[in-house]
Design a protein around this motif. Structure first.
Motif, PDB file in Angstrom:
ATOM      1  N   LEU A 116      -3.472   5.194  -5.462  1.00 48.10           N
ATOM      2  CA  LEU A 116      -4.251   5.593  -6.632  1.00 48.10           C
ATOM      3  C   LEU A 116      -3.578   6.788  -7.285  1.00 48.10           C
ATOM      4  O   LEU A 116      -2.929   7.582  -6.615  1.00 48.10           O
ATOM      5  N   ILE A 117      -3.780   6.903  -8.599  1.00 50.02           N
ATOM      6  CA  ILE A 117      -3.585   8.222  -9.197  1.00 50.02           C
ATOM      7  C   ILE A 117      -4.937   8.642  -9.763  1.00 50.02           C
ATOM      8  O   ILE A 117      -5.706   7.807 -10.225  1.00 50.02           O
ATOM      9  N   GLU A 118      -5.208   9.938  -9.651  1.00 48.01           N
ATOM     10  CA  GLU A 118      -6.415  10.460 -10.291  1.00 48.01           C
ATOM     11  C   GLU A 118      -5.971  11.325 -11.459  1.00 48.01           C
ATOM     12  O   GLU A 118      -5.182  12.252 -11.293  1.00 48.01           O
ATOM     13  N   ILE A 119      -6.458  10.977 -12.639  1.00 45.70           N
ATOM     14  CA  ILE A 119      -6.083  11.696 -13.859  1.00 45.70           C
ATOM     15  C   ILE A 119      -7.268  12.552 -14.273  1.00 45.70           C
ATOM     16  O   ILE A 119      -8.331  12.029 -14.592  1.00 45.70           O
ATOM     17  N   VAL A 120      -7.090  13.865 -14.216  1.00 49.63           N
ATOM     18  CA  VAL A 120      -8.193  14.787 -14.486  1.00 49.63           C
ATOM     19  C   VAL A 120      -7.984  15.418 -15.859  1.00 49.63           C
ATOM     20  O   VAL A 120      -6.939  16.009 -16.111  1.00 49.63           O
ATOM     21  N   SER A 121      -8.966  15.272 -16.727  1.00 49.67           N
ATOM     22  CA  SER A 121      -8.814  15.856 -18.070  1.00 49.67           C
ATOM     23  C   SER A 121      -9.455  17.233 -18.137  1.00 49.67           C
ATOM     24  O   SER A 121     -10.278  17.601 -17.310  1.00 49.67           O
ATOM     25  N   GLU A 122      -9.083  17.998 -19.139  1.00 48.05           N
ATOM     26  CA  GLU A 122      -9.761  19.262 -19.448  1.00 48.05           C
ATOM     27  C   GLU A 122     -11.138  18.923 -20.053  1.00 48.05           C
ATOM     28  O   GLU A 122     -11.322  17.814 -20.574  1.00 48.05           O
ATOM     29  N   PRO A 123     -12.081  19.873 -20.015  1.00 49.56           N
ATOM     30  CA  PRO A 123     -13.401  19.571 -20.612  1.00 49.56           C
ATOM     31  C   PRO A 123     -13.370  19.638 -22.139  1.00 49.56           C
ATOM     32  O   PRO A 123     -14.151  20.335 -22.768  1.00 49.56           O
ATOM     33  N   ASP A 124     -12.459  18.894 -22.748  1.00 48.91           N
ATOM     34  CA  ASP A 124     -12.235  18.956 -24.198  1.00 48.91           C
ATOM     35  C   ASP A 124     -13.047  17.923 -24.975  1.00 48.91           C
ATOM     36  O   ASP A 124     -13.009  17.886 -26.199  1.00 48.91           O
ATOM     37  N   ILE A 125     -13.740  17.039 -24.246  1.00 50.17           N
ATOM     38  CA  ILE A 125     -14.433  15.932 -24.901  1.00 50.17           C
ATOM     39  C   ILE A 125     -15.808  16.392 -25.378  1.00 50.17           C
ATOM     40  O   ILE A 125     -16.553  17.015 -24.624  1.00 50.17           O
ATOM     41  N   ARG A 126     -16.139  16.103 -26.646  1.00 56.90           N
ATOM     42  CA  ARG A 126     -17.356  16.641 -27.257  1.00 56.90           C
ATOM     43  C   ARG A 126     -18.422  15.594 -27.573  1.00 56.90           C
ATOM     44  O   ARG A 126     -19.476  15.921 -28.098  1.00 56.90           O
ATOM     45  N   SER A 127     -18.156  14.325 -27.304  1.00 56.98           N
ATOM     46  CA  SER A 127     -19.174  13.298 -27.579  1.00 56.98           C
ATOM     47  C   SER A 127     -18.871  12.054 -26.742  1.00 56.98           C
ATOM     48  O   SER A 127     -17.743  11.866 -26.285  1.00 56.98           O
TER      49      SER A 127
ATOM     50  N   HIS B 255      -2.862  13.491  -9.694  1.00 59.68           N
ATOM     51  CA  HIS B 255      -2.396  13.488  -8.303  1.00 59.68           C
ATOM     52  C   HIS B 255      -2.476  12.108  -7.678  1.00 59.68           C
ATOM     53  O   HIS B 255      -3.211  11.244  -8.132  1.00 59.68           O
ATOM     54  N   MET B 256      -1.645  11.925  -6.646  1.00 55.12           N
ATOM     55  CA  MET B 256      -1.605  10.639  -5.941  1.00 55.12           C
ATOM     56  C   MET B 256      -2.529  10.713  -4.733  1.00 55.12           C
ATOM     57  O   MET B 256      -2.677  11.767  -4.125  1.00 55.12           O
ATOM     58  N   GLU B 257      -3.113   9.603  -4.367  1.00 57.47           N
ATOM     59  CA  GLU B 257      -3.898   9.535  -3.136  1.00 57.47           C
ATOM     60  C   GLU B 257      -4.080   8.085  -2.708  1.00 57.47           C
ATOM     61  O   GLU B 257      -3.658   7.164  -3.412  1.00 57.47           O
ATOM     62  N   GLU B 258      -4.671   7.900  -1.536  1.00 54.31           N
ATOM     63  CA  GLU B 258      -4.929   6.539  -1.062  1.00 54.31           C
ATOM     64  C   GLU B 258      -6.371   6.178  -1.377  1.00 54.31           C
ATOM     65  O   GLU B 258      -7.258   7.024  -1.332  1.00 54.31           O
TER      66      GLU B 258
ATOM     67  N   LYS C 125       0.828  -1.222   0.000  1.00 58.76           N
ATOM     68  CA  LYS C 125       0.000   0.000   0.000  1.00 58.76           C
ATOM     69  C   LYS C 125       0.859   1.266   0.000  1.00 58.76           C
ATOM     70  O   LYS C 125       2.069   1.211   0.140  1.00 58.76           O
ATOM     71  N   ILE C 126       0.188   2.412  -0.140  1.00 61.94           N
ATOM     72  CA  ILE C 126       0.948   3.652  -0.336  1.00 61.94           C
ATOM     73  C   ILE C 126       1.617   4.170   0.946  1.00 61.94           C
ATOM     74  O   ILE C 126       2.693   4.744   0.882  1.00 61.94           O
ATOM     75  N   PHE C 127       0.999   3.911   2.118  1.00 60.90           N
ATOM     76  CA  PHE C 127       1.595   4.449   3.344  1.00 60.90           C
ATOM     77  C   PHE C 127       1.923   3.388   4.393  1.00 60.90           C
ATOM     78  O   PHE C 127       2.196   3.709   5.537  1.00 60.90           O
ATOM     79  N   CYS C 128       1.796   2.098   4.042  1.00 65.10           N
ATOM     80  CA  CYS C 128       2.165   1.037   4.978  1.00 65.10           C
ATOM     81  C   CYS C 128       2.605  -0.167   4.153  1.00 65.10           C
ATOM     82  O   CYS C 128       2.535  -0.134   2.924  1.00 65.10           O
ATOM     83  N   SER C 129       3.021  -1.251   4.813  1.00 60.90           N
ATOM     84  CA  SER C 129       3.559  -2.368   4.042  1.00 60.90           C
ATOM     85  C   SER C 129       2.549  -3.495   3.836  1.00 60.90           C
ATOM     86  O   SER C 129       2.902  -4.618   3.511  1.00 60.90           O
ATOM     87  N   CYS C 130       1.252  -3.198   4.024  1.00 63.06           N
ATOM     88  CA  CYS C 130       0.222  -4.215   3.760  1.00 63.06           C
ATOM     89  C   CYS C 130       0.176  -4.549   2.277  1.00 63.06           C
ATOM     90  O   CYS C 130       0.415  -3.697   1.432  1.00 63.06           O
ATOM     91  N   LYS C 131      -0.188  -5.810   1.993  1.00 64.88           N
ATOM     92  CA  LYS C 131      -0.298  -6.246   0.603  1.00 64.88           C
ATOM     93  C   LYS C 131      -1.505  -5.616  -0.104  1.00 64.88           C
ATOM     94  O   LYS C 131      -2.453  -5.192   0.550  1.00 64.88           O
TER      95      LYS C 131
END
Ligand SMILES: [Zn+2]
Length: 477
Positions: free
Chosen positions: A153-164, A126-129, A24-30
């Motif tokens: 986790l990573i969260e990938i945030v896109s611009e509002p560029d998607i049109r369909s 950005h990274m998060e748990e 895991k990201i902040f401990c050694s658990c599987k």
């Protein structure tokens, strides 16, 4: 719908991706998926008082890899923040995330659309748990599994560029293959290691300002994403045309009705009372580390399909499918240079192999050498396409040498006109009804005679010559 053409859809995607680190990201658990509930936990990920998080270096490296593959700027100095909210799957009552300074910013990804290549901007990564998982049961109420709590986790945030909706799916498919190529996640939507929320608004065409957006949550397949977006697009137009206003809110997609329903008013960022995480140091990334990661990156799908197009004349749209799975793309790159007909090789993968179950096991089933000799024989007309298809099905079962099979079993294509003429004559004799239909002007009747003649040749006659001779012989009657 009356006004639909006056409006434009604007969507941005937030994609959560579980990184495939061992711990895991902040401990050694599987982090193994599918383990017995609450067996991969410790005081840190259970949020016991007095415990301290330790950052997993591999998670940072994976986030960095993803960022470089998505053309982002890497922050030399980034840091973690506490996002405060109270929910039973979050034992600390806050999530450690990145708010002020994410690890990556300002990237893009290219998708192929009908009108060519389009860039979709990426605002930030950005990274998060991850949080734990709630299980609602009839008998025992709501149960909580904390195995997932603390998975990086990573969260990938896109611009509002998607049109369909189609562009949204193309974006997700491309993003998924890039992350798979980069080796940072297994991206399984059915196991929740890739999850997508859609922010969608509408505006009148020609208006620059974005409309008020709604967030669509819990979309766990490409099909549902398309359906939910289609529904939500129409719903918002209907509200506006009816004189109403769009309220910023989170909406849930119901799979059985295909509709979206309001879940809650959208929280404002200030509701989370973000502040810097005092138990973790800032994250410093050196030029050296960036250079090291960059040098270990694979050639990505876009560059590969452009090369296939340039070297072998394979259409970009075919290249998109061919490069979705890295194993298949790598295998194709071994087979293609061995044959004089690389485009035939690509077509066989797309039309035949991809139709098989577990098509991704191709590299373990057929050697590039055997595939190349099959393509050579199909390409130069030694065998016809029906025989090629039969052979590929046999090769799928066991990796036989197709050249040997063709020689041993006499499968070579018959191109001798007089030999073929005898098959054609027999076919015409055997099918008086079809001949009569043909004479009455039913031109498709000749097709069944072609089929019969092909059958009489055990599928080995050249189909173009058969068709020609059938016409010739029928005209004589
Ligand atoms: Zn733990």
């Amino acid at each position: 719908m009356k006004y639909i053409n006056d409006y434009e859809l604007c969507a941005g995607l937030e994609v959560h991706v579980e990184l495939k680190t061992k711990t895991k990201i902040f401990c050694s658990c599987k982090t193994d998926f599918g383990a017995e509930p609450n067996t991969q936990v410790c005081p840190v990920c259970l949020g016991h008082p007095g415990t301290l998080p330790t950052l997993n270096e591999r998670a940072v490296e994976y986030a960095l890899r993803a960022g470089l593959c998505l053309n982002c700027r890497i922050s030399e100095l980034s840091g973690f923040d506490r996002k405060n909210y109270f929910y039973p799957d979050l034992p600390k009552a806050y999530q450690i995330s990145q708010y002020e300074k994410p690890i990556c910013e300002g990237g893009f990804l290219s998708i192929e659309t009908e009108s060519g290549e389009k860039k979709i901007g990426i605002t930030r990564i950005h990274m998060e748990e991850d949080a734990g998982k709630l299980l609602h049961t009839k008998e025992r109420g709501t149960l909580i599994d904390y195995n997932r709590a603390g998975v990086p986790l990573i969260e990938i945030v896109s611009e509002p560029d998607i049109r369909s909706p189609e562009e949204a799916v193309a974006y997700l498919r491309e993003l998924r293959s890039i992350l798979l190529y980069a080796g940072v996640s297994d991206c399984k939507m059915n196991e929740g290691s890739l999850r997508c929320d859609v922010n969608l608004s509408v505006r009148k065409k020609g208006v620059a300002e974005m409309g008020t957006r709604c967030e669509l949550k819990n979309l766990n397949s490409f099909k549902f994403i398309e359906k939910a977006m289609e529904y939500e697009y129409r719903r918002q137009i209907e509200v506006l045309e009816g004189g109403g206003e769009i309220v910023q809110e989170t909406r849930r997609f119901d799979e059985s009705s295909g509709k979206t329903f309001s879940m809650r008013k959208k929280e404002k960022q200030s509701d989370y009372r973000f502040f810097p995480e005092p138990d973790l140091l800032r994250v410093e990334i050196s030029e050296k580390m960036i250079a090291e990661v960059r040098s270990s990156l694979p050639v990505l799908p876009k560059e590969r399909r452009e090369k296939y197009c340039e070297s072998y004349g394979i259409p970009i749209s075919d290249g998109v499918i061919l490069t979705q799975d890295r194993k298949i793309a790598d295998w194709f790159e071994k087979a293609a240079p061995l044959t004089r007909y690389p485009k035939t090789c690509a077509n066989m993968i797309l039309s035949e192999i991809m139709a098989f179950d577990e098509s991704e096991s191709l590299p373990e089933r057929i050697s590039p050498e055997n595939m190349a000799s099959l393509c050579d024989m199909a390409g130069d007309g030694t065998i016809n396409s029906a025989v090629a298809k039969k052979l590929i099905r046999r090769m799928w079962k066991s990796d036989i040498d197709p050249e040997k099979v063709v020689a041993d079993e006499g499968l070579a294509q018959i191109r001798d006109r007089e030999t073929i003429r005898t098959f054609v004559k027999s076919a015409i004799e055997a099918m008086p009804k079809a001949v009569e239909d043909y004479k009455k002007g039913k031109e498709t009747a000749s097709r069944s005679i072609v089929g019969k003649a092909m059958g009489l040749s055990s599928g080995k006659a050249a189909p173009d010559i058969v068709a020609l001779l059938v016409e010739e012989e029928l005209l004589k009657l």
